[in-house]
Design a protein around this motif. Sequence first.
Motif, mmCIF file in Angstrom:
data_model
loop_
_atom_site.group_PDB
_atom_site.id
_atom_site.type_symbol
_atom_site.label_atom_id
_atom_site.label_comp_id
_atom_site.label_asym_id
_atom_site.label_seq_id
_atom_site.Cartn_x
_atom_site.Cartn_y
_atom_site.Cartn_z
ATOM 1 N N GLY A 122 0.793 -1.215 0.000
ATOM 2 C CA GLY A 122 0.000 0.000 0.000
ATOM 3 C C GLY A 122 0.828 1.269 0.000
ATOM 4 N N PHE A 123 2.162 1.124 0.014
ATOM 5 C CA PHE A 123 3.061 2.264 -0.069
ATOM 6 C C PHE A 123 4.359 1.786 -0.697
ATOM 7 C CE2 PHE A 123 3.922 0.167 3.920
ATOM 8 C CZ PHE A 123 5.293 0.263 4.100
ATOM 9 N N SER A 124 5.166 2.732 -1.160
ATOM 10 C CA SER A 124 6.436 2.382 -1.799
ATOM 11 C C SER A 124 7.590 2.880 -0.941
ATOM 12 C CB SER A 124 6.523 2.985 -3.203
ATOM 13 O OG SER A 124 6.513 4.404 -3.139
ATOM 14 N N ARG A 125 8.755 2.281 -1.122
ATOM 15 C CA ARG A 125 9.942 2.665 -0.330
ATOM 16 C C ARG A 125 11.197 2.533 -1.190
ATOM 17 N NH1 ARG A 125 9.982 -2.536 3.823
ATOM 18 N NH2 ARG A 125 9.696 -4.103 2.208
ATOM 19 N N GLU A 126 11.258 3.402 -2.164
ATOM 20 C CA GLU A 126 12.333 3.352 -3.157
ATOM 21 C C GLU A 126 13.714 3.421 -2.522
ATOM 22 O OE1 GLU A 126 13.978 6.037 -6.895
ATOM 23 O OE2 GLU A 126 11.837 6.114 -6.368
ATOM 24 N N VAL A 127 13.894 4.262 -1.511
ATOM 25 C CA VAL A 127 15.217 4.421 -0.917
ATOM 26 C C VAL A 127 15.684 3.113 -0.277
ATOM 27 C CG1 VAL A 127 14.315 5.260 1.312
ATOM 28 C CG2 VAL A 127 16.625 5.901 0.561
ATOM 29 N N ASP A 128 14.777 2.337 0.295
ATOM 30 C CA ASP A 128 15.150 1.057 0.892
ATOM 31 C C ASP A 128 15.422 0.004 -0.175
ATOM 32 O OD1 ASP A 128 14.782 1.994 3.581
ATOM 33 O OD2 ASP A 128 12.626 1.825 3.251
ATOM 34 N N ILE A 129 14.631 0.003 -1.247
ATOM 35 C CA ILE A 129 14.843 -0.957 -2.321
ATOM 36 C C ILE A 129 16.210 -0.737 -2.962
ATOM 37 C CG2 ILE A 129 14.032 -1.718 -4.586
ATOM 38 C CD1 ILE A 129 12.392 -2.689 -2.119
ATOM 39 N N ARG A 130 16.585 0.514 -3.174
ATOM 40 C CA ARG A 130 17.911 0.792 -3.725
ATOM 41 C C ARG A 130 19.009 0.272 -2.798
ATOM 42 N NH1 ARG A 130 18.032 4.201 -8.010
ATOM 43 N NH2 ARG A 130 16.117 5.343 -8.488
ATOM 44 N N PHE A 131 18.828 0.478 -1.502
ATOM 45 C CA PHE A 131 19.820 0.002 -0.534
ATOM 46 C C PHE A 131 19.911 -1.519 -0.546
ATOM 47 C CE2 PHE A 131 20.286 -1.761 3.782
ATOM 48 C CZ PHE A 131 21.624 -1.458 4.003
ATOM 49 N N ILE A 132 18.775 -2.200 -0.470
ATOM 50 C CA ILE A 132 18.792 -3.669 -0.392
ATOM 51 C C ILE A 132 19.321 -4.271 -1.689
ATOM 52 C CG2 ILE A 132 17.432 -5.738 0.061
ATOM 53 C CD1 ILE A 132 15.412 -3.919 1.521
ATOM 54 N N MET A 133 18.991 -3.657 -2.824
ATOM 55 C CA MET A 133 19.458 -4.193 -4.100
ATOM 56 C C MET A 133 20.975 -4.116 -4.214
ATOM 57 S SD MET A 133 17.799 -3.523 -7.871
ATOM 58 C CE MET A 133 16.172 -4.030 -7.302
ATOM 59 N N ALA A 134 21.585 -3.176 -3.520
ATOM 60 C CA ALA A 134 23.048 -3.093 -3.511
ATOM 61 C C ALA A 134 23.668 -4.113 -2.555
ATOM 62 C CB ALA A 134 23.493 -1.681 -3.114
ATOM 63 N N GLU A 135 22.845 -4.703 -1.677
ATOM 64 C CA GLU A 135 23.341 -5.623 -0.655
ATOM 65 C C GLU A 135 23.155 -7.089 -1.024
ATOM 66 O OE1 GLU A 135 24.342 -4.788 2.963
ATOM 67 O OE2 GLU A 135 24.997 -3.077 1.767
ATOM 68 N N ARG A 136 22.101 -7.429 -1.757
ATOM 69 C CA ARG A 136 21.773 -8.837 -2.001
ATOM 70 C C ARG A 136 21.146 -9.034 -3.367
ATOM 71 N NH1 ARG A 136 17.744 -9.002 3.212
ATOM 72 N NH2 ARG A 136 19.796 -8.634 4.115
ATOM 73 N N PRO A 137 21.189 -10.268 -3.903
ATOM 74 C CA PRO A 137 20.634 -10.515 -5.236
ATOM 75 C C PRO A 137 19.119 -10.366 -5.232
ATOM 76 C CG PRO A 137 21.207 -12.583 -4.170
ATOM 77 C CD PRO A 137 21.737 -11.486 -3.289
ATOM 78 N N ALA A 138 18.569 -10.054 -6.401
ATOM 79 C CA ALA A 138 17.125 -9.846 -6.510
ATOM 80 C C ALA A 138 16.633 -10.333 -7.868
ATOM 81 C CB ALA A 138 16.777 -8.372 -6.321
ATOM 82 N N TRP A 139 15.370 -10.777 -7.873
ATOM 83 C CA TRP A 139 14.751 -11.272 -9.095
ATOM 84 C C TRP A 139 13.319 -10.762 -9.206
ATOM 85 C CZ3 TRP A 139 17.462 -14.180 -5.623
ATOM 86 C CH2 TRP A 139 18.654 -14.779 -6.068
ATOM 87 N N LEU A 140 12.885 -10.588 -10.433
ATOM 88 C CA LEU A 140 11.478 -10.394 -10.728
ATOM 89 C C LEU A 140 10.885 -11.722 -11.164
ATOM 90 C CD1 LEU A 140 11.002 -7.130 -12.841
ATOM 91 C CD2 LEU A 140 10.244 -7.537 -10.489
ATOM 92 N N GLY A 141 9.630 -11.965 -10.758
ATOM 93 C CA GLY A 141 8.862 -13.076 -11.290
ATOM 94 C C GLY A 141 7.929 -12.543 -12.359
ATOM 95 N N LEU A 142 8.100 -13.002 -13.586
ATOM 96 C CA LEU A 142 7.315 -12.509 -14.721
ATOM 97 C C LEU A 142 6.281 -13.544 -15.154
ATOM 98 C CD1 LEU A 142 10.277 -11.096 -16.853
ATOM 99 C CD2 LEU A 142 8.822 -9.819 -15.285
#
Length: 312
Positions: free
Chosen positions: A188-208
């Motif tokens: 219900g809300f977004s947190r771009e600053v945290d996503i940028r931080f976590i993406m620099a720390e650990r691998p990430a994937w989208l499910g398409l």
Amino acid sequence: MHPEFSVRRANVEDLSGAYAVFRRSILDYLFRIGLVDEGAAKNPPLAESWQRQASWIKHLWNTCAENWVAADPEGQIIGWALSIERDGHLELSALFVDPTLQSKGLGHALITKAFPSDRGEHRTINALQDPRALSLYLRSGVNHVTISVDLTMKPGVFVSTTDLVFERLDGSETSINAVVGLERAVLGFSREVDIRFIMAERPAWLGLRDGQPVAYAFGVQPNPPEIQDFLPACGPMAALDPADMPALIDHVIGQACDIGEFSIAVPLMNHLAVAHLLKRGGKIDPFYVMILSDDPTLKLDRYVHTSPAFIL
């Protein structure tokens, strides 16, 4: 002004003192519930835990909404409270008081400053199961939503029946925007600053599905060689359809084969994820937290938490 302490906004010189209060408080709580011995509680290994948590603490410190400390008459930091605000959603990320000075009004003084009732469209706390703090939290206007547990997992390759296609994210603006959009739909809300931080720390994937993003997952972040006493962590993960959670989890488990055991934090209302993790051999850790919120839009039945539990 209380005669035994003063409360003020934190500054950069307070970081080490605030972190020390956090570790003393959390180890005292773990001692009281029987998870650590008295020696660990009285002499918490600050250097080792700081190595593991420094990036998170600095990130929260630098992106906070409110950051307050309590100090004794000699200027020693004896309490710390910090909140973050993301897209109108206020989260209390830290509220810790020196174990020898609890029940003296410090917690109330700090939460009033760091978690004001007139800030944020909605408000959330990840709360320890400490009755002294819990009553304070519930008086701040939030309510019980769910309990969240850590499960210890062993990596392995599992075949999931799914039509999801997993795409490794590269930290580009397109990647960030895709995750932010999914988070807004689920939380219900977004947190771009945290996503940028976590993406620099650990691998990430989208499910398409049919080329469209319908899920995301942040995988297991390996510990540096000097830190082996704590299990590596992962998350967050989310899916528009709860039925996709098992495939999402299996993908993360399969990608962790070179890392070994890790922990995954799951809200118990995410029934499909909990059942699937137990089926995959997950062991529930005795340490767990309570999610308290006034936000009815949280869809935690299709969500896996960020770990460590500084934020949702």
